[in-house]
Scaffold this motif. Structure first.
Motif, PDB file in Angstrom:
ATOM      1  N   ARG A 221     -28.428  23.063  -5.213  1.00 22.20           N
ATOM      2  CA  ARG A 221     -27.583  23.855  -5.066  1.00 22.20           C
ATOM      3  C   ARG A 221     -28.891  25.350  -5.415  1.00 22.20           C
ATOM      4  O   ARG A 221     -29.188  25.794  -4.738  1.00 22.20           O
ATOM      5  N   LEU A 222     -29.711  24.725  -6.683  1.00 22.85           N
ATOM      6  CA  LEU A 222     -30.490  26.351  -6.415  1.00 22.85           C
ATOM      7  C   LEU A 222     -31.401  25.950  -6.276  1.00 22.85           C
ATOM      8  O   LEU A 222     -32.279  26.895  -5.535  1.00 22.85           O
ATOM      9  N   LEU A 223     -32.085  24.617  -5.360  1.00 22.38           N
ATOM     10  CA  LEU A 223     -32.928  24.304  -4.622  1.00 22.38           C
ATOM     11  C   LEU A 223     -32.649  25.035  -3.073  1.00 22.38           C
ATOM     12  O   LEU A 223     -33.522  25.411  -2.504  1.00 22.38           O
TER      13      LEU A 223
ATOM     14  N   ALA B 234     -28.231  22.902 -22.484  1.00 22.21           N
ATOM     15  CA  ALA B 234     -28.721  23.572 -23.877  1.00 22.21           C
ATOM     16  C   ALA B 234     -27.521  24.531 -24.050  1.00 22.21           C
ATOM     17  O   ALA B 234     -27.504  24.704 -25.482  1.00 22.21           O
ATOM     18  N   ASN B 235     -27.724  25.445 -22.963  1.00 25.57           N
ATOM     19  CA  ASN B 235     -26.961  26.764 -23.982  1.00 25.57           C
ATOM     20  C   ASN B 235     -25.137  26.417 -23.449  1.00 25.57           C
ATOM     21  O   ASN B 235     -25.026  28.046 -23.686  1.00 25.57           O
ATOM     22  N   ASN B 236     -24.853  25.584 -23.156  1.00 21.52           N
ATOM     23  CA  ASN B 236     -23.511  26.041 -23.111  1.00 21.52           C
ATOM     24  C   ASN B 236     -22.991  26.447 -21.746  1.00 21.52           C
ATOM     25  O   ASN B 236     -22.049  27.060 -21.748  1.00 21.52           O
ATOM     26  N   GLN B 237     -23.721  26.071 -20.420  1.00 22.79           N
ATOM     27  CA  GLN B 237     -22.902  27.684 -19.912  1.00 22.79           C
ATOM     28  C   GLN B 237     -22.181  26.700 -18.689  1.00 22.79           C
ATOM     29  O   GLN B 237     -22.160  27.053 -17.765  1.00 22.79           O
TER      30      GLN B 237
ATOM     31  N   SER C 290     -11.459  21.107 -13.331  1.00 26.51           N
ATOM     32  CA  SER C 290     -12.916  21.565 -12.635  1.00 26.51           C
ATOM     33  C   SER C 290     -13.725  21.792 -13.637  1.00 26.51           C
ATOM     34  O   SER C 290     -13.876  23.027 -14.613  1.00 26.51           O
ATOM     35  N   ALA C 291     -15.378  21.298 -12.985  1.00 28.64           N
ATOM     36  CA  ALA C 291     -16.338  22.180 -14.246  1.00 28.64           C
ATOM     37  C   ALA C 291     -17.071  23.369 -12.911  1.00 28.64           C
ATOM     38  O   ALA C 291     -17.081  22.869 -12.192  1.00 28.64           O
ATOM     39  N   TYR C 292     -17.610  24.416 -13.791  1.00 32.15           N
ATOM     40  CA  TYR C 292     -17.880  25.386 -12.716  1.00 32.15           C
ATOM     41  C   TYR C 292     -19.149  25.565 -13.446  1.00 32.15           C
ATOM     42  O   TYR C 292     -19.377  25.304 -14.910  1.00 32.15           O
ATOM     43  N   ASP C 293     -20.438  26.168 -13.123  1.00 33.13           N
ATOM     44  CA  ASP C 293     -21.548  26.857 -13.769  1.00 33.13           C
ATOM     45  C   ASP C 293     -21.452  27.781 -13.926  1.00 33.13           C
ATOM     46  O   ASP C 293     -20.385  28.901 -13.760  1.00 33.13           O
ATOM     47  N   ARG C 294     -22.329  28.454 -14.504  1.00 30.06           N
ATOM     48  CA  ARG C 294     -23.248  29.943 -14.942  1.00 30.06           C
ATOM     49  C   ARG C 294     -22.488  30.817 -13.936  1.00 30.06           C
ATOM     50  O   ARG C 294     -22.337  32.183 -14.196  1.00 30.06           O
TER      51      ARG C 294
END
Length: 409
Positions: free
Chosen positions: A338-340, A358-361, A368-372
């Protein structure tokens, strides 16, 4: 001392001007994936060369030469003496701490993570900071190639969340004049979730499906993931990235003994020997092995399957140093692609994902799992999978195993 180390570089056949040319060829904003002008302006790569010379007598001090080579300006070199027995002990302890989910005590200066940072990065820590280096191509010789650099800690922050980086077993694999990375337009996305005699990988279909929604590509799953699919890479010149999610194993003896498991059996890495020649003028941009322990080989080839993928002609390859939880791996790579797609260079995309882990984001909402940024990474997680995500993925075990070889840009 600096003159001595530069002479050693030349003795090894690695010319500093050649390394600088490699770096200069990738920081031209017009040829970079990075789309944001501010990001381009702050993007500063360098080569970090680590040469470990083991003294035949274990009772004496061995040598570690550390050289920082920027695209312009003077190179900086430091030579330190280290006790080989103590160094080996620290490396074993560090790898055990990271790969076994053992609790990290980064506040303790005597921890293996802190001590190894001081040894491997510390002598040039200030130079890297003062020159505002953001991206490092780490060239490490035998004995250092399997170090999980991302989990080194300076007392304030992880190395892998501060810097984007990649490893190379040899700078000779970095061609002078090779263009910088270009936007990956079409991929081959393949994986297997069921095997005979091996543990299933239930997250593979989700991983491949989600990546397919992010990046254009042809998908091959389970029985459709065949030997012919991989053999076709030498002919399909429009394929510029490959993502394989499956089991794999690296065995002593090189490509013929190393296997990637498919939906119809397994294929030897020796099958890729012709890929480098066939794609010499149009190399694969990125070859990702989202599989178990694909970046760790034997004494003669520490970088394992991912190293062999790099040698097959890919500009960059990604593998894993140890067996990583399949949910964490799928989330990692979905977020990475997604970042690429948003224009991040490959190494910077990996740094960003490491920092988010590392920052638990990575957040669990319902099933469901969500990004920051609030976007769904994986849906319909089972109760057991939800429990794993609730336990958090901030330990380096989950994010330091994935390493990039070759170009980090």
């Amino acid at each position: 001392m600096k003159k001595l180390l530069i002479q050693q570089f030349q003795y090894l056949g690695i010319q500093l001007i050649g390394i600088s040319m490699v770096l200069l060829s990738v920081i031209n904003p017009a040829r970079s994936q990075t789309q944001d002008s501010k990001s381009i302006e702050s993007y500063k790569p360098a080569v970090l060369k680590l040469i470990y010379t083991l003294n035949p007598s274990a009772s004496e001090k061995s040598l570690l030469d550390i050289i920082l080579i920027p695209p312009s300006g003077d190179s900086v070199a430091q030579r330190t003496q280290i006790n080989p027995k103590e160094f080996s002990r620290l490396l074993r302890q560090f790898y055990s701490d990271v790969s076994s989910l053992r609790r990290f005590k980064t506040s303790n200066a005597t921890s293996a993570s802190r001590q190894l940072y001081d040894i491997l990065i510390g002598p040039l820590h200030d130079e890297i900071r003062n020159r505002k280096i953001t991206t490092l191509l780490i060239s490490a010789n035998t004995g250092l190639q399997a170090v999980p650099f991302a989990a080194l800690h300076d007392g304030k922050e992880w190395f892998g969340t501060q810097y984007s980086y990649s490893l190379t077993p040899s700078l000779s694999l970095m061609k002078q004049g090779q263009s910088a990375s270009t936007a990956m337009k079409r991929g081959l996305l393949a994986g297997a979730s069921q095997f005979d005699g091996l543990a299933p990988l239930p997250m593979v279909p989700h991983e491949i499906s989600q990546i397919g929604r992010i990046k254009a590509g042809t998908i091959y799953l389970n029985e459709n993931f065949t030997q012919d699919v991989l053999r076709s890479l030498s002919k399909k010149q429009d394929i510029d990235f490959v993502h394989l999610a499956t089991h794999a194993e690296f065995l002593p003896g090189g490509p013929k003994k190393s296997k990637i498991y498919l939906g119809d059996g397994a294929i030897s890495l020796s099958e890729f020997s012709q890929l480098r020649l066939a794609r010499e003028e149009n190399p694969i941009e990125l070859f990702t092995l989202s599989a178990c322990r694909t970046a760790l080989g034997d004494h003669d080839s520490e970088l394992g399957l991912a190293g062999l993928a790099l040698q097959s002609g890919a500009k960059s390859a990604i593998g894993s140093l140890w067996y990583v939880d399949d949910i964490a791996t799928s989330i990692y790579f979905i977020r990475f692609y997604r970042l690429l797609e948003r224009g991040f260079p490959k190494g910077e995309a990996m740094r960003q994902v490491r920092a988010e882990f590392a920052n638990n984001q990575i957040e669990l909402r319902g099933q469901s799992a969500y990004d920051r940024e609030g976007e769904i990474l994986i849906e319909n997680l089972t109760t057991n999978q939800q429990r794993k995500l609730k336990d958090r993925f901030d330990h380096p075990f989950f994010w330091a195993a994935h390493i990039m070889l070759g170009q980090p840009w």
